[in-house]
Scaffold this motif. Sequence first.
Motif, PDB file in Angstrom:
ATOM      1  N   CYS A   1       2.764   1.874   3.340  1.00  0.00           N
ATOM      2  CA  CYS A   1       3.882   1.171   3.605  1.00  0.00           C
ATOM      3  C   CYS A   1       5.004   1.029   2.475  1.00  0.00           C
ATOM      4  O   CYS A   1       6.285   0.656   2.504  1.00  0.00           O
ATOM      5  CB  CYS A   1       3.900  -0.469   3.160  1.00  0.00           C
ATOM      6  SG  CYS A   1       2.825  -1.428   4.600  1.00  0.00           S
TER       7      CYS A   1
ATOM      8  N   CYS B   1       0.608  -1.630   0.011  1.00  0.00           N
ATOM      9  CA  CYS B   1      -0.314  -0.470  -0.236  1.00  0.00           C
ATOM     10  C   CYS B   1       0.718   1.012   0.062  1.00  0.00           C
ATOM     11  O   CYS B   1       1.604   0.900   0.066  1.00  0.00           O
ATOM     12  CB  CYS B   1      -1.340   0.077   1.263  1.00  0.00           C
ATOM     13  SG  CYS B   1      -0.037   0.189   2.877  1.00  0.00           S
TER      14      CYS B   1
ATOM     15  N   CYS C   1      -4.196  -2.773   6.280  1.00  0.00           N
ATOM     16  CA  CYS C   1      -3.197  -4.012   6.072  1.00  0.00           C
ATOM     17  C   CYS C   1      -2.421  -3.204   8.364  1.00  0.00           C
ATOM     18  O   CYS C   1      -2.813  -2.084   8.692  1.00  0.00           O
ATOM     19  CB  CYS C   1      -1.520  -3.279   5.252  1.00  0.00           C
ATOM     20  SG  CYS C   1      -0.941  -2.109   5.680  1.00  0.00           S
TER      21      CYS C   1
ATOM     22  N   CYS D   1       4.029  -4.759   3.556  1.00  0.00           N
ATOM     23  CA  CYS D   1       2.981  -4.625   2.867  1.00  0.00           C
ATOM     24  C   CYS D   1       2.437  -6.395   4.350  1.00  0.00           C
ATOM     25  O   CYS D   1       2.516  -7.078   2.780  1.00  0.00           O
ATOM     26  CB  CYS D   1       2.468  -3.613   2.382  1.00  0.00           C
ATOM     27  SG  CYS D   1       0.758  -3.602   2.353  1.00  0.00           S
TER      28      CYS D   1
END
Length: 82
Positions: free
Chosen positions: A22, A19, A39, A29
């Motif tokens: 991350c 994502c 997450c 992630c």
Amino acid sequence: MKSAANTIQGVRKGRAKPCDVCRRRKVKCDGNASNSTACSSCKSLKVACTYNGSRDTEGYIKNLELEVQRLKSTLGKVCTVG
Ligand SMILES: [Zn+2]
Ligand SMILES: [Zn+2]
């Protein structure tokens, strides 16, 4: 003459897209783009888990293109003077 083709295999399974958070933090992630749940990193940070990286990239590239044009014009001036 044929050169030996070295086929690189290995990193194929579980190639999940990290994502935005991350990716920016360069951390692992465990989130899933198809799954709308955040997450663990985003959960702990209490931030929105988003996957809009491509849009950021487009803006980033546009900025780079503008920068290149600026640098080109600067170089042109330098060449004319020099
Ligand atoms: Zn993440
Ligand atoms: Zn996340």
